[in-house]
Design a protein around this motif. Structure first.
Motif, PDB file in Angstrom:
ATOM      1  N   TYR A  13      46.486   6.552   6.870  1.00  0.00           N
ATOM      2  CA  TYR A  13      46.037   5.876   4.986  1.00  0.00           C
ATOM      3  C   TYR A  13      47.545   5.692   4.231  1.00  0.00           C
ATOM      4  O   TYR A  13      47.095   5.848   3.661  1.00  0.00           O
ATOM      5  CB  TYR A  13      45.290   7.397   5.091  1.00  0.00           C
ATOM      6  CG  TYR A  13      44.063   7.136   6.029  1.00  0.00           C
ATOM      7  CD1 TYR A  13      42.872   6.357   5.219  1.00  0.00           C
ATOM      8  CD2 TYR A  13      43.685   8.253   6.967  1.00  0.00           C
ATOM      9  CE1 TYR A  13      42.032   6.703   6.029  1.00  0.00           C
ATOM     10  CE2 TYR A  13      42.620   7.543   7.353  1.00  0.00           C
ATOM     11  CZ  TYR A  13      41.207   7.178   6.979  1.00  0.00           C
ATOM     12  OH  TYR A  13      40.054   6.882   7.582  1.00  0.00           O
ATOM     13  N   GLN A  14      48.199   6.122   5.218  1.00  0.00           N
ATOM     14  CA  GLN A  14      50.077   5.873   4.648  1.00  0.00           C
ATOM     15  C   GLN A  14      49.837   6.952   2.574  1.00  0.00           C
ATOM     16  O   GLN A  14      49.975   6.012   1.419  1.00  0.00           O
ATOM     17  CB  GLN A  14      49.418   4.466   4.559  1.00  0.00           C
ATOM     18  CG  GLN A  14      50.282   4.292   5.188  1.00  0.00           C
ATOM     19  CD  GLN A  14      51.751   4.402   6.310  1.00  0.00           C
ATOM     20  OE1 GLN A  14      52.388   5.255   5.906  1.00  0.00           O
ATOM     21  NE2 GLN A  14      51.545   3.843   7.363  1.00  0.00           N
ATOM     22  N   ARG A  70      46.622  14.043  16.259  1.00  0.00           N
ATOM     23  CA  ARG A  70      45.746  13.472  15.624  1.00  0.00           C
ATOM     24  C   ARG A  70      45.962  13.324  14.873  1.00  0.00           C
ATOM     25  O   ARG A  70      45.711  11.815  13.652  1.00  0.00           O
ATOM     26  CB  ARG A  70      43.923  14.262  16.144  1.00  0.00           C
ATOM     27  CG  ARG A  70      43.488  14.069  16.796  1.00  0.00           C
ATOM     28  CD  ARG A  70      41.634  14.487  17.464  1.00  0.00           C
ATOM     29  NE  ARG A  70      40.968  14.464  16.115  1.00  0.00           N
ATOM     30  CZ  ARG A  70      39.702  15.788  16.748  1.00  0.00           C
ATOM     31  NH1 ARG A  70      40.336  16.057  17.788  1.00  0.00           N
ATOM     32  NH2 ARG A  70      38.908  16.042  15.732  1.00  0.00           N
ATOM     33  N   LEU A  71      46.218  14.286  14.419  1.00  0.00           N
ATOM     34  CA  LEU A  71      46.680  14.119  12.486  1.00  0.00           C
ATOM     35  C   LEU A  71      48.319  12.922  12.252  1.00  0.00           C
ATOM     36  O   LEU A  71      47.461  12.950  11.177  1.00  0.00           O
ATOM     37  CB  LEU A  71      47.414  15.168  12.339  1.00  0.00           C
ATOM     38  CG  LEU A  71      47.567  15.301  11.411  1.00  0.00           C
ATOM     39  CD1 LEU A  71      46.823  15.778  10.096  1.00  0.00           C
ATOM     40  CD2 LEU A  71      49.085  16.841  11.001  1.00  0.00           C
ATOM     41  N   ASN A  72      48.453  12.466  13.489  1.00  0.00           N
ATOM     42  CA  ASN A  72      49.703  12.152  13.761  1.00  0.00           C
ATOM     43  C   ASN A  72      49.043  10.811  13.428  1.00  0.00           C
ATOM     44  O   ASN A  72      48.896   9.822  12.229  1.00  0.00           O
ATOM     45  CB  ASN A  72      50.576  11.879  14.349  1.00  0.00           C
ATOM     46  CG  ASN A  72      51.481  12.951  14.224  1.00  0.00           C
ATOM     47  OD1 ASN A  72      51.898  13.439  13.874  1.00  0.00           O
ATOM     48  ND2 ASN A  72      52.287  13.088  15.173  1.00  0.00           N
ATOM     49  N   LYS A  81      56.968  19.553  12.949  1.00  0.00           N
ATOM     50  CA  LYS A  81      58.096  19.805  13.506  1.00  0.00           C
ATOM     51  C   LYS A  81      58.073  21.414  13.991  1.00  0.00           C
ATOM     52  O   LYS A  81      58.363  21.484  14.647  1.00  0.00           O
ATOM     53  CB  LYS A  81      59.219  19.988  11.925  1.00  0.00           C
ATOM     54  CG  LYS A  81      60.551  20.223  11.814  1.00  0.00           C
ATOM     55  CD  LYS A  81      61.230  19.315  11.794  1.00  0.00           C
ATOM     56  CE  LYS A  81      62.433  19.532  11.010  1.00  0.00           C
ATOM     57  NZ  LYS A  81      62.551  20.053   9.189  1.00  0.00           N
ATOM     58  N   LEU A  82      56.518  21.721  13.111  1.00  0.00           N
ATOM     59  CA  LEU A  82      56.572  23.394  13.408  1.00  0.00           C
ATOM     60  C   LEU A  82      55.915  23.558  14.538  1.00  0.00           C
ATOM     61  O   LEU A  82      56.260  24.371  15.930  1.00  0.00           O
ATOM     62  CB  LEU A  82      55.800  24.031  12.313  1.00  0.00           C
ATOM     63  CG  LEU A  82      56.322  24.372  11.545  1.00  0.00           C
ATOM     64  CD1 LEU A  82      55.470  24.429  10.381  1.00  0.00           C
ATOM     65  CD2 LEU A  82      56.559  25.121  11.024  1.00  0.00           C
ATOM     66  N   THR A  83      55.279  22.703  15.457  1.00  0.00           N
ATOM     67  CA  THR A  83      54.428  22.687  16.485  1.00  0.00           C
ATOM     68  C   THR A  83      55.177  22.178  17.859  1.00  0.00           C
ATOM     69  O   THR A  83      55.252  22.958  18.779  1.00  0.00           O
ATOM     70  CB  THR A  83      52.877  21.235  16.442  1.00  0.00           C
ATOM     71  OG1 THR A  83      52.330  21.126  15.130  1.00  0.00           O
ATOM     72  CG2 THR A  83      52.592  21.298  17.941  1.00  0.00           C
ATOM     73  N   GLY A  84      56.536  21.436  17.580  1.00  0.00           N
ATOM     74  CA  GLY A  84      57.446  21.035  18.172  1.00  0.00           C
ATOM     75  C   GLY A  84      58.209  22.333  18.992  1.00  0.00           C
ATOM     76  O   GLY A  84      58.751  23.045  19.494  1.00  0.00           O
ATOM     77  N   ILE A 103      54.164  13.486   4.326  1.00  0.00           N
ATOM     78  CA  ILE A 103      54.802  15.109   4.623  1.00  0.00           C
ATOM     79  C   ILE A 103      54.834  15.585   4.934  1.00  0.00           C
ATOM     80  O   ILE A 103      55.443  16.756   5.817  1.00  0.00           O
ATOM     81  CB  ILE A 103      55.598  15.198   2.672  1.00  0.00           C
ATOM     82  CG1 ILE A 103      56.266  14.195   2.091  1.00  0.00           C
ATOM     83  CG2 ILE A 103      56.757  16.179   3.173  1.00  0.00           C
ATOM     84  CD1 ILE A 103      56.612  14.139   0.944  1.00  0.00           C
ATOM     85  N   VAL A 104      53.294  16.891   5.117  1.00  0.00           N
ATOM     86  CA  VAL A 104      52.860  17.565   5.120  1.00  0.00           C
ATOM     87  C   VAL A 104      53.038  17.781   6.416  1.00  0.00           C
ATOM     88  O   VAL A 104      53.062  18.296   7.172  1.00  0.00           O
ATOM     89  CB  VAL A 104      51.563  18.145   4.732  1.00  0.00           C
ATOM     90  CG1 VAL A 104      50.397  19.332   5.546  1.00  0.00           C
ATOM     91  CG2 VAL A 104      51.201  18.220   3.534  1.00  0.00           C
ATOM     92  N   THR A 105      52.207  15.970   7.467  1.00  0.00           N
ATOM     93  CA  THR A 105      51.741  15.827   8.654  1.00  0.00           C
ATOM     94  C   THR A 105      53.717  15.507   9.475  1.00  0.00           C
ATOM     95  O   THR A 105      53.555  16.674  10.643  1.00  0.00           O
ATOM     96  CB  THR A 105      51.658  14.580   9.095  1.00  0.00           C
ATOM     97  OG1 THR A 105      50.602  14.111   8.057  1.00  0.00           O
ATOM     98  CG2 THR A 105      51.225  14.399  10.089  1.00  0.00           C
TER      99      THR A 105
END
Lengths: 174, 686
Positions: free
Chosen positions: B339-340, B331-333, B353-356, B346-348
């Motif tokens: 919104y670009q 959803r965040l992605n 990466k961390l989620t993965g 960068i945060v997303t």
């Protein structure tokens, strides 16, 4: 809530399919949802309407009207999804059932419950758990476990005949 | 949480089941190497701890029963008895009984009571007969039965310093029982030490403060003394030292000295006994008596450091949370790409990466090595081959291969069934094997390993194999095929997976109860696995089970057909071609040529009766399975997603080509295509 607590409760939820009214013990009903976006799953029995997203889980939804041999549900303002838990051959399954309208919560005391009618061989009376009369109106209390334990389509007309029959017999008795 | 007795009991049962499992494993290993002292010690240790803790938690029957078993192994350990196959059989049966004894209500059943009685008498028989045999053989041939080590322990006097540790009471240990137990071994003089007991105002009623200096003259050896402390050794300070090779209590000076010491109330050191140790000094040279004296302890400590015990539902909870997180991530992605905003992007990305990484580590927690199932298989092979008079060796390779724990759970029964079939129908009787020129001992081999995104398990036997003609006759008799059908050998073999098929000539107790390979197949398919059979008549049979690595999250390719969203597993996707839809029209054999290669294709629109018109251009997703490639035309390829698989459930159990559903970032549902099933369906049609 434990089983014993549930059996103490005498509330039943009534709902409408077409012109007919049925009831379910409130303990069987987990939630009442408004109509939601239903994703169709291909190659499924005709009465399986599809799946919905219920708080991050996938919930199968049944077109109850089709299951009872009526025309498919058409979406109206009152169309709702009842989330119920059915015990299908020993396995507890959550599923949504489409109804034309949710009506009321009825109080039916234990002594007002009538046994299901035992008529006709071709007709599956085990889908009725009880009959009840509330204010001169007859309700069929459905046994959802048996309704969904087979892929067969049920016949609403025969269900209605059963209701009429029991209506007559009780009237004669009085 | 209140540490109630029930809680302790539940923990005890859990631990006892582990212990029983260890015991079973050790016994099976012991059968392979009967002389192994270490294994024998392990068996003994487990029994001892079952006995003790069983009694402590009110499982008296268990304790009593284990005591009987222990008697056998006590005799074996001391060399008075030789390990025999019969003895192991009785013990293994008893191990089963131990499991039953953990559920006291089962003991009320007459059948169980009968079994209990029989086992008890079996155990007594073992002790009686085997000792008798040993005695007779000993008198006949004294030179052989000489045990390796002298078993008769000499009388010795020991000094035992024992401080139970401050937390000793928390486990419900009655320390006085331990001291009584020691006292039963021989002559004992106990000097309690009250030095560390604080004054009443500072005294913590749940702590233990007292230590003991015990002087014991006994014929038992150091191990026996250590065993007394088996439950408290973790937290206690225990020093066991031999001070004399004789019974010092016979010396009146020694007794006087003890009385004097006990009245002094001071720390007691060995120096106080230098007079007695004097000539017969024999202090075992132990650099650090607490730890080194108990070698088994090291093993235990290492284990506790490298792994912890976690309730399965906690892991399930973690995995569920991670799944939810993955969905939220999608959803965040979605939002970030809408919104670009560079910073948001960068945060997303770093959150993704961390989620993965979190996903991967959460899943690795719920992986269990195949090895965990082995004991049950070994046991089955041992018991069943004995019953049937067959000689079978069970070997396994690649048992470190890890599988999701839910998969291991649902795999155990199918695998047991397959192995049972190997033993019952596969491996021949020893004399039959001899006639055929095979070694008398048959082998069943389990081979596990990774293959791409899958785990492959192979069970192979070198038995009789399957005679395809017999399968054919049977299938005709059962009405599964008709006389006129021409099937290849492989097709005939596959018939064994049909419901109600069983090739055994007569229904045996072991296999052929009507539930056969079809149930195996169904169970394996339920965890998205596949099963295949390969057999060579006279040479043996091999069953191959292919399973996906993880059950719940996959990398997928999100595609669109009309308004429906579908997910194709990424690991099976080969490449994507863009074509004119007209290429598919008027194509009776359903084959498209892409980049010079012909691919059969599966028209989703037609096969799934999806409404709407085919757009002018469409994408062809080429997927492969076991070397076969097919193309799936879709309207549009949207991109790569992490799909959290949610089963469609019981109501869709007939559904073959949709394996699951997944919830997208925007709350809509996408259906996950089972490309393997699609390939199979497509190729079987043509």
């Amino acid at each position: 809530m434990s089983k014993e607590d549930l059996s103490q409760i005498t509330s039943y939820l009534s709902f409408r399919l077409g012109d007919e009214v049925f009831a379910l013990h409130v303990g069987k009903v987990q939630k009442i949802l408004g109509m939601a976006e239903i994703t169709e799953v291909p190659r499924a029995p005709r009465y399986m309407k599809g799946v919905i997203n219920l708080r991050g889980n996938v919930l199968p939804v049944v077109d109850t009207r089709v299951k009872f041999g009526m025309t498919p549900t058409e979406r109206t303002k009152t169309t709702s999804i009842l989330v119920i838990e059915a015990n299908i051959s020993g396995e507890f399954v959550m599923l949504g059932i489409l109804v034309d309208a949710v009506q009321a919560v009825l109080k039916i005391e234990k002594e007002d419950l009538l046994p299901p009618p035992s008529i006709g061989k071709q007709y599956r009376s085990d889908i009725i758990s009880n009959m009840a009369r509330v204010k001169e109106k007859f309700y069929i209390i459905l046994n959802m476990d048996t309704v969904f334990s087979s892929d067969d389509q049920l016949n609403m007309n025969e269900l209605m005949k059963a209701k009429e029959q029991i209506n007559e017999t009780t009237n004669q008795n009085q | 949480m209140i540490a109630s007795f029930e809680n302790f009991q539940a923990r005890f049962i859990e631990e006892a089941l582990d212990n029983i499992h260890d015991l079973e494993k050790a016994l099976l290993e012991l059968e392979l190497s009967p002389g192994n002292k270490e294994l024998l010690e392990r068996v003994f240790r487990v029994m001892h701890s079952l006995k003790g803790s069983g009694a402590m938690f009110g499982f008296d029957k268990l304790s009593e029963f284990t005591h009987r078993m222990e008697n056998i192994y006590d005799l074996v350990r001391s060399g008075k008895l030789n390990l025999s196959s019969n003895m192991l059989s009785v013990t293994l049966n008893s191990v089963d009984m131990l499991r039953i004894l953990l559920e006291p209500e089962k003991l009320q059943q007459p059948a169980i009571q009968e079994r209990y009685k029989n086992l008890v008498s079996d155990i007594d028989d073992v002790i009686r007969n085997e000792t008798f045999q040993l005695l007779t053989s000993a008198t006949l041939n004294t030179s052989i039965s000489e045990p390796e080590k002298p078993v008769s322990h000499k009388m010795a006097t020991w000094h035992i310093h024992f401080y139970p540790g401050p937390t000793a009471f928390e486990n419900g240990t009655n320390i006085l029982f331990l001291i009584d137990e020691l006292g039963n071994m021989g002559n004992m003089y106990a000097i309690p030490g009250y030095i560390s007991v604080p004054c009443l105002s500072e005294l913590h009623p749940e702590q233990s403060y007292i230590y003991w200096d015990l002087f014991l003259a006994t014929e038992e050896d150091q191990n026996a003394i250590k065993d007394v402390f088996i439950f408290v050794e973790d937290n206690s300070t225990i020093g066991i030292q031999k001070i004399s090779d004789s019974d010092l209590f016979l010396n009146s000076d020694f007794s006087r000295k003890l009385e004097q010491l006990s009245s002094q109330q001071e720390n007691i050191g060995l120096a106080d006994f230098s007079d007695f140790i004097g000539s017969k000094l024999n202090i075992e040279s132990d650099p650090s008596p607490q730890k080194a004296a108990i070698p088994c302890d090291d093993d235990k400590q290492n284990r506790s450091l490298s792994s912890i015990r976690v309730a399965a539902d906690k892991i399930d909870g973690l995995v569920n949370l991670v799944s939810e997180l993955v969905i939220t991530q999608e959803r965040l992605n979605n939002i970030a790409s809408r919104y670009q905003i560079p910073e948001l992007k960068i945060v997303t990305e770093s959150v993704q990466k961390l989620t993965g990484m979190l996903r991967d580590s959460a899943f690795s927690i719920s992986l269990i090595p195949v090895e965990n199932m082995l004991t049950r298989f070994q046991r089955l092979v041992r018991d069943l081959s004995n019953d049937l008079g067959k000689k079978i060796a069970f070997t396994a390779k690649g048992t470190e291969t890890e599988l999701d724990k839910t998969m291991i759970e649902s795999l155990t029964d199918p695998l047991l069934h397959i192995i049972r079939n190997c033993i019952d129908h596969g491996i021949e009787l020893p004399d039959v094997r001899k006639l055929k020129g095979k070694p008398e001992t048959g082998t069943i081999h389990l081979d596990a390993g990774y293959s791409g995104a899958n785990v492959v398990l192979r069970i192979k036997d070198d038995g009789a194999g399957i005679q395809t003609e017999k399968v054919r006759q049977k299938a005709i008799a059962k009405g599964l095929i008709s006389e006129a059908d021409h099937l290849s050998d492989q097709e005939l073999l596959n018939l064994v997976f049909l419901p109600g098929f069983s090739t055994a000539e007569k229904v045996t107790e072991v296999s052929g109860r009507g539930v056969g390979m079809d149930v195996v197949k169904r169970n394996i398919e339920a965890i998205r696995g596949e099963v295949a059979i390969h057999s060579e008549y006279g040479r043996g049979t091999e069953i191959t089970i292919t399973l996906p690595l993880v059950l719940s999250i996959i990398d997928g390719l999100l595609v669109k057909v009309n308004n429906g969203q579908y997910v194709i597993p990424m690991s099976l996707t080969d490449r994507i071609y863009s074509i004119e839809s007209s290429q598919m029209e008027n194509n009776f054999i359903n084959v498209v040529t892409l980049d010079g290669v012909q691919y059969p294709f599966f028209n989703l629109r037609k096969e799934l009766s999806i409404k709407g018109n085919t757009p002018k251009k469409c994408q062809m997703v080429v997927v492969n399975h076991e070397g076969q490639n097919i193309a799936i035309p879709v309207d549009q390829v949207i991109g790569k997603i992490q799909a959290v698989l949610k089963p469609l459930g019981r109501m869709y159990h007939e559904q073959k080509i949709i394996s699951a559903a997944t919830i997208m970032g925007d709350g809509t549902i996408a259906l996950v295509l089972d490309t393997n099933a699609i390939i199979k369906e497509l190729l079987n049609h043509s």
